[in-house]
Scaffold this active site. Sequence first.
Site, mmCIF file in Angstrom:
data_model
loop_
_atom_site.group_PDB
_atom_site.id
_atom_site.type_symbol
_atom_site.label_atom_id
_atom_site.label_comp_id
_atom_site.label_asym_id
_atom_site.label_seq_id
_atom_site.Cartn_x
_atom_site.Cartn_y
_atom_site.Cartn_z
ATOM 1 N N CYS A 22 0.798 -1.235 0.000
ATOM 2 C CA CYS A 22 0.000 0.000 0.000
ATOM 3 C C CYS A 22 0.828 1.282 0.000
ATOM 4 O O CYS A 22 0.760 2.078 -0.935
ATOM 5 C CB CYS A 22 -0.911 0.012 1.218
ATOM 6 S SG CYS A 22 -1.966 -1.441 1.395
ATOM 7 N N HIS A 78 -2.153 6.792 4.381
ATOM 8 C CA HIS A 78 -1.106 5.778 4.572
ATOM 9 C C HIS A 78 0.276 6.237 4.102
ATOM 10 O O HIS A 78 1.089 5.443 3.624
ATOM 11 C CB HIS A 78 -1.486 4.459 3.870
ATOM 12 C CG HIS A 78 -0.888 3.257 4.542
ATOM 13 N ND1 HIS A 78 -0.930 1.993 4.003
ATOM 14 C CD2 HIS A 78 -0.217 3.130 5.729
ATOM 15 C CE1 HIS A 78 -0.325 1.135 4.807
ATOM 16 N NE2 HIS A 78 0.117 1.804 5.858
#
Length: 534
Positions: A83, A139
């Site tokens: 990610c 993130h």
Amino acid sequence: MKALSLSILASLGGGVLSANLPHIVFILADDYGWNDVGYHQNKPSSAQPNGGITTNGYIPTPNIDHLCSQSVKLENYYVQPLCSPTRGTIMSGRYPSHTGIGPDVILPESPYGMPGDEVLLPQLLKDAGYSTHMVGKWHLGFCDERYTPTFRGFDTYAGYLLGCEDYYNHSRAFSNATTKNCGPTALDFRNGTTPNAFPSALKTKTGQYSTNVFAEEASRLIAKHAAIQDEVPFFLYLPLQAVHGPLAAPQSAIDPFKPIIPHNTSAGMARLTIAGMIAVMDEAVGNVTTALKEADMWDSTVLVFSTDNGGPTGSANNYPLRGSKATNWEGGVRGLGFVRGTNNNKAPLPKGVTSMNLMHTSDWLPTLVNGVANASTSRCKPLDGHNQWSTLMGLTNTTRRSIMHNVPSSGLQGAIRVGDFKLLFEGMQTMAGMRQTPPPGMEHRPGDVVPHPVKVDNTSVWVFNVIDDPTESVNLAANSTLYEALKSEFLEYQKTAVPDLSFTNTFDPTSKPTLRADQTWGPFVGSTQCHFKN
């Protein structure tokens, strides 16, 4: 007076120019497997040019499929295996081995983020006159508020800062130094409308499914923009939570798949749940495109759809590609994606065509900034991405000839792609014994094999022609001439590689949400380890 007049004219000219720019909407799905989109299931693709059965339970994605039919479908397109690294490449136009964001992800307790001296995509689009908005998963670090979206070029931000959380409670547990727990404990959900200000915690969405929340917020932003800023180009970055774990979907979305998806095992139940998640995500994509049409913005919108990495083993379907999320095998890094041009002359692209030009997520920054917005990237550090707009238009072949999948700052580990060939060294997300993984309940096809490594330079090595052999079944590493040529490219890249920032920024106890006044995940309180550097 003359200077003032010129200044006014320049200002007006900039406004006229920006009004002629297209809107840009970038939808990023999370952990979305190669074979979990309707247009790949049981059909020919770059993973299986001759077609074949790839699923035992078809999951329709009518909205995504329709968008793809109006777009340039990317079939030689690559992402990072995880990610944070992929998001970092999209935002910076640079490889993880140049920013330090990867190959691993940023954990909640990690005292670092995307380095402050990296100029990011929304900052460059703001320079070009865009209003910039983000809805969804960040993130890319938050130990210092200056790492967060509204300090990195976004005018507004609604979403969560961590890598995963509960879909309904929008919360996550505090872990110790070694565990990665995605259970509910502290809230991680924020909504802010002021640049350079940290958004307040948003508690009113508890109990609401995040995919729907994000689609509704995106639609609201679109309608608001059309009402009060219709002459200003609009950029929306929409990184959805779906279909990342913990797996959850409304029961009404799961039930229609019970006659279709075998679910008499725990893996089958996971597969059933992810089918419901995909259905809700597909509906959300349709709702966002409907909002653009209702706002009279659709004809002037460039839309990008991409996954961030391959799907995880046990619930997702990357078949017949080998490997999964968190691996350098094709199932982890060959990404599904497409890009749709405008219906008018602002930024048109061919419709319903397939591109086999080599492309990587780091290409989006120069493609959107230079190619679509006709703006400058001169403030950036040296880019790894290539401006692919003329290639997507079908006017030129790509200038990209290689991809650093994962190249460490030292040692023979990771993987690199050069031309049609891919070199993998064991280590750094390259695992031996990796199989092609059908979805739960489906048997392997005859001929599926596990390629044996060749021992070279005291390590296990694989070389594949991933155009002719997309399932990575025939190891060519015994061809010493080919291996040495690829290794030479690897070593040349390695000269510029930096270590993963996670190696030196591990567990920070000041990340604990209970230390914050609002008891939520947010910038660390009193940290001596977190240092934001411009």
